[in-house]
Motif scaffolding. Structure first.
Motif, PDB file in Angstrom:
ATOM      1  N   VAL A  99     134.782  15.260  15.927  1.00  0.00           N
ATOM      2  CA  VAL A  99     136.064  15.435  15.225  1.00  0.00           C
ATOM      3  C   VAL A  99     135.901  16.136  13.883  1.00  0.00           C
ATOM      4  CG1 VAL A  99     138.040  14.260  14.205  1.00  0.00           C
ATOM      5  CG2 VAL A  99     137.102  13.447  16.376  1.00  0.00           C
ATOM      6  N   LEU A 100     135.053  15.573  13.001  1.00  0.00           N
ATOM      7  CA  LEU A 100     134.881  16.174  11.675  1.00  0.00           C
ATOM      8  C   LEU A 100     134.284  17.580  11.742  1.00  0.00           C
ATOM      9  CD1 LEU A 100     133.730  13.130   9.484  1.00  0.00           C
ATOM     10  CD2 LEU A 100     135.986  14.209   9.609  1.00  0.00           C
ATOM     11  N   PRO A 101     133.199  17.810  12.498  1.00  0.00           N
ATOM     12  CA  PRO A 101     132.681  19.180  12.599  1.00  0.00           C
ATOM     13  C   PRO A 101     133.709  20.158  13.153  1.00  0.00           C
ATOM     14  CG  PRO A 101     131.045  17.629  13.391  1.00  0.00           C
ATOM     15  CD  PRO A 101     132.302  16.849  13.189  1.00  0.00           C
ATOM     16  N   PHE A 102     134.456  19.729  14.160  1.00  0.00           N
ATOM     17  CA  PHE A 102     135.463  20.599  14.765  1.00  0.00           C
ATOM     18  C   PHE A 102     136.541  20.969  13.753  1.00  0.00           C
ATOM     19  CE2 PHE A 102     138.878  21.496  17.968  1.00  0.00           C
ATOM     20  CZ  PHE A 102     138.209  22.511  18.628  1.00  0.00           C
ATOM     21  N   LEU A 103     136.988  20.000  12.968  1.00  0.00           N
ATOM     22  CA  LEU A 103     138.015  20.262  11.958  1.00  0.00           C
ATOM     23  C   LEU A 103     137.491  21.189  10.870  1.00  0.00           C
ATOM     24  CD1 LEU A 103     139.680  16.742  11.498  1.00  0.00           C
ATOM     25  CD2 LEU A 103     140.651  18.767  12.612  1.00  0.00           C
ATOM     26  N   VAL A 104     136.255  20.944  10.417  1.00  0.00           N
ATOM     27  CA  VAL A 104     135.677  21.797   9.365  1.00  0.00           C
ATOM     28  C   VAL A 104     135.561  23.234   9.854  1.00  0.00           C
ATOM     29  CG1 VAL A 104     133.600  22.276   8.022  1.00  0.00           C
ATOM     30  CG2 VAL A 104     134.451  19.933   8.207  1.00  0.00           C
ATOM     31  N   MET A 105     135.087  23.412  11.084  1.00  0.00           N
ATOM     32  CA  MET A 105     134.956  24.770  11.625  1.00  0.00           C
ATOM     33  C   MET A 105     136.309  25.459  11.726  1.00  0.00           C
ATOM     34  SD  MET A 105     131.945  24.694  14.524  1.00  0.00           S
ATOM     35  CE  MET A 105     132.225  23.064  15.189  1.00  0.00           C
ATOM     36  N   VAL A 164     135.202  39.305  13.391  1.00  0.00           N
ATOM     37  CA  VAL A 164     135.166  37.928  12.911  1.00  0.00           C
ATOM     38  C   VAL A 164     136.042  37.026  13.773  1.00  0.00           C
ATOM     39  CG1 VAL A 164     135.743  36.416  10.983  1.00  0.00           C
ATOM     40  CG2 VAL A 164     134.624  38.598  10.546  1.00  0.00           C
ATOM     41  N   THR A 165     137.198  37.530  14.181  1.00  0.00           N
ATOM     42  CA  THR A 165     138.091  36.745  15.023  1.00  0.00           C
ATOM     43  C   THR A 165     137.436  36.397  16.352  1.00  0.00           C
ATOM     44  OG1 THR A 165     140.036  37.797  14.020  1.00  0.00           O
ATOM     45  CG2 THR A 165     140.358  36.667  16.112  1.00  0.00           C
ATOM     46  N   LYS A 166     136.739  37.356  16.947  1.00  0.00           N
ATOM     47  CA  LYS A 166     136.026  37.087  18.198  1.00  0.00           C
ATOM     48  C   LYS A 166     134.964  36.016  17.998  1.00  0.00           C
ATOM     49  CE  LYS A 166     136.578  41.694  20.285  1.00  0.00           C
ATOM     50  NZ  LYS A 166     135.865  42.914  20.741  1.00  0.00           N
ATOM     51  N   MET A 167     134.249  36.110  16.886  1.00  0.00           N
ATOM     52  CA  MET A 167     133.221  35.119  16.589  1.00  0.00           C
ATOM     53  C   MET A 167     133.840  33.731  16.440  1.00  0.00           C
ATOM     54  SD  MET A 167     131.990  33.228  13.769  1.00  0.00           S
ATOM     55  CE  MET A 167     132.372  34.177  12.308  1.00  0.00           C
ATOM     56  N   VAL A 168     134.950  33.648  15.699  1.00  0.00           N
ATOM     57  CA  VAL A 168     135.616  32.366  15.462  1.00  0.00           C
ATOM     58  C   VAL A 168     136.063  31.745  16.777  1.00  0.00           C
ATOM     59  CG1 VAL A 168     137.678  31.301  14.483  1.00  0.00           C
ATOM     60  CG2 VAL A 168     136.367  32.943  13.136  1.00  0.00           C
ATOM     61  N   VAL A 169     136.751  32.529  17.580  1.00  0.00           N
ATOM     62  CA  VAL A 169     137.266  32.021  18.852  1.00  0.00           C
ATOM     63  C   VAL A 169     136.127  31.584  19.756  1.00  0.00           C
ATOM     64  CG1 VAL A 169     138.516  32.637  20.960  1.00  0.00           C
ATOM     65  CG2 VAL A 169     139.379  33.386  18.724  1.00  0.00           C
ATOM     66  N   ALA A 170     135.071  32.397  19.840  1.00  0.00           N
ATOM     67  CA  ALA A 170     133.942  32.080  20.721  1.00  0.00           C
ATOM     68  C   ALA A 170     133.254  30.781  20.315  1.00  0.00           C
ATOM     69  CB  ALA A 170     132.937  33.229  20.720  1.00  0.00           C
ATOM     70  N   VAL A 171     132.934  30.650  19.021  1.00  0.00           N
ATOM     71  CA  VAL A 171     132.208  29.469  18.549  1.00  0.00           C
ATOM     72  C   VAL A 171     133.037  28.204  18.741  1.00  0.00           C
ATOM     73  CG1 VAL A 171     131.265  28.324  16.516  1.00  0.00           C
ATOM     74  CG2 VAL A 171     130.784  30.740  16.918  1.00  0.00           C
ATOM     75  N   VAL A 172     134.300  28.242  18.328  1.00  0.00           N
ATOM     76  CA  VAL A 172     135.156  27.054  18.404  1.00  0.00           C
ATOM     77  C   VAL A 172     135.438  26.677  19.852  1.00  0.00           C
ATOM     78  CG1 VAL A 172     137.443  26.126  17.870  1.00  0.00           C
ATOM     79  CG2 VAL A 172     136.201  27.441  16.152  1.00  0.00           C
ATOM     80  N   VAL A 173     135.756  27.672  20.692  1.00  0.00           N
ATOM     81  CA  VAL A 173     136.085  27.385  22.087  1.00  0.00           C
ATOM     82  C   VAL A 173     134.871  26.847  22.837  1.00  0.00           C
ATOM     83  CG1 VAL A 173     136.708  28.451  24.291  1.00  0.00           C
ATOM     84  CG2 VAL A 173     138.006  29.006  22.229  1.00  0.00           C
ATOM     85  N   ALA A 215     123.329  36.886  20.473  1.00  0.00           N
ATOM     86  CA  ALA A 215     123.065  38.191  21.070  1.00  0.00           C
ATOM     87  C   ALA A 215     124.343  38.997  21.250  1.00  0.00           C
ATOM     88  CB  ALA A 215     122.359  38.009  22.413  1.00  0.00           C
ATOM     89  N   CYS A 216     125.441  38.300  21.569  1.00  0.00           N
ATOM     90  CA  CYS A 216     126.697  38.995  21.839  1.00  0.00           C
ATOM     91  C   CYS A 216     127.481  39.320  20.571  1.00  0.00           C
ATOM     92  CB  CYS A 216     127.571  38.150  22.772  1.00  0.00           C
ATOM     93  SG  CYS A 216     126.898  37.927  24.431  1.00  0.00           S
ATOM     94  N   LEU A 217     127.390  38.468  19.558  1.00  0.00           N
ATOM     95  CA  LEU A 217     128.251  38.608  18.389  1.00  0.00           C
ATOM     96  C   LEU A 217     127.544  39.148  17.162  1.00  0.00           C
ATOM     97  CD1 LEU A 217     130.270  35.266  18.714  1.00  0.00           C
ATOM     98  CD2 LEU A 217     130.955  37.549  19.456  1.00  0.00           C
ATOM     99  N   SER A 218     126.231  39.108  17.140  1.00  0.00           N
ATOM    100  CA  SER A 218     125.500  39.572  15.972  1.00  0.00           C
ATOM    101  C   SER A 218     124.704  40.826  16.308  1.00  0.00           C
ATOM    102  CB  SER A 218     124.545  38.476  15.467  1.00  0.00           C
ATOM    103  OG  SER A 218     123.680  38.986  14.475  1.00  0.00           O
ATOM    104  N   GLU A 219     125.052  41.932  15.669  1.00  0.00           N
ATOM    105  CA  GLU A 219     124.304  43.160  15.886  1.00  0.00           C
ATOM    106  C   GLU A 219     122.855  43.014  15.429  1.00  0.00           C
ATOM    107  OE1 GLU A 219     126.304  46.351  14.010  1.00  0.00           O
ATOM    108  OE2 GLU A 219     128.131  46.194  15.219  1.00  0.00           O
TER     109      GLU A 219
END
Length: 348
Positions: A205-211, A244-253, A302-306
């Motif tokens: 819960v807390l990690p998910f909210l912080v992210m 950045v949006t792709k990174m955010v969505v990928a990590v959180v999802v 590998a996918c999100l970081s050049e």
């Protein structure tokens, strides 16, 4: 690791759920290895191989090519180390799932479960701190530069490892071999429910909210800066925002998909007396998903970081003419107030 439910006996097939050691066991006489059991054994093996291989590659890349010269890669190194060690306990779990017995002794039971818990919490905490780090790096790296040095990152990472000991200490006391299985002492129901509750809060819960909070603030700040023309030229700024949006969505999802089912099954099992075999198998899949998260992180790099994409290519396909890799050691990010158009990497 993890909290879970007191063992429940299934009404028809004498199956037992063991959530505390992150296992689902089916006791059938005689024991049979059906298609589901074989498939799960293969999937456990695949997750273990990918997790160990991928995280080992990240660790080697950082030590050999990056030298942990930035705060971000210090966090990624500790995340990869925790994820890699998290995979070490998976073969023990898979063996118990497949053979419905624990043959490694009581000490090994406690040790595997404690290490499992420490690595899980450390991995989650590192990813959470990385969300704050990414916000500081991309929104105002100059302002937060003093807090984003490798030295501070190592201190914070060491604290995260130590802090991860606290929520898993009860595992050493309450996990042991019972009825031939490595399981938790679930007879103390009040302790068990408390353990489940605080591990859910601290581990999800807390990690998910912080992210969500920091990544949302990051995307909104980038969008506001682009619209007000305070950053890169319009096209470059839009590209950064999309990256950045792709990174955010990928990590959180990915985090939500891998961990939420495990906790949902935990809580559901607390209020279920007669559970069907389908529920037991669903729980086993949820457990495997939680382990899969640790092998998903290197794929995200590998996918999100050049930068990490290039690192991986250098390690896997070395060429003498490969250009040397250098990232921005001072800020590792992009100052929205800077209009010089410096290169940006989402993760490093």
């Amino acid at each position: 690791m993890e909290a879970t439910e007191p063992f429940q006996m299934f009404s028809d097939n004498e199956s037992t759920l063991e959530l505390g050691s992150r296992l689902v066991h089916s006791f059938e006489a005689p024991q049979t290895f059906d298609a589901f059991s074989v498939a799960m054994a293969v999937l456990h093996l695949a997750v273990c191989i990918v997790g160990l291989g991928g995280n080992s590659l990240v660790i080697i890349a950082i030590l050999k090519l990056d030298k942990m010269a930035s705060a971000t890669t210090v966090y990624i190194f500790n995340l990869a180390l925790a994820d890699g060690l998290f995979m070490v306990g998976l073969p023990f779990v898979a063996f118990q799932n497949f053979h419905n017995k624990w043959i490694f002794g009581d000490v090994a039971c406690k040790l595997v479960m404690v290490l499992d818990g420490i690595n899980q919490f450390t991995s989650v905490f590192c990813l959470t701190v990385m969300s704050v780090d990414r916000y500081m790096a991309l929104v105002d790296p100059v302002r937060f530069a003093r807090w984003r040095t490798p030295k501070w990152a190592k201190i914070i990472s060491a604290f995260l490892w130590l802090f991860s000991l606290l929520p898993v200490l009860p595992i050493a006391l309450h996990f042991s071999v019972h009825y031939g299985l490595c399981m938790a002492d679930t007879f103390v129901v009040k302790w068990w429910m408390t353990f489940l509750a605080y591990t859910f809060v601290l581990g999800f819960v807390l990690p998910f909210l912080v992210m969500i909070i920091f990544y949302t603030a990051l995307v909104m700040t980038l969008r506001s800066s682009r619209q007000q023309g305070r950053s890169l030229p319009s096209q470059d700024s839009l590209s950064l925002e999309k990256q950045v949006t792709k990174m955010v969505v990928a990590v959180v999802v990915v985090f939500g998909i891998c961990w939420l089912p495990f906790y949902v099954f935990n809580f559901c099992s607390l209020y279920t007396n007669n559970v069907l075999l389908a529920f037991a198998r669903g729980f086993e899949i949820a457990v495997l998903l939680s382990y899969s998260w640790s092998c998903a992180n290197p794929i995200l790099y590998a996918c999100l970081s050049e930068t990490f994409g290039r690192y991986f290519r250098i390690l896997l396909c070395p060429r003498k003419d490969s250009p040397s890799m250098h990232c921005n050691r001072e800020t590792e990010g992009y100052d929205l107030r800077d209009t010089n158009g410096q290169d940006v990497s989402v993760l490093t």
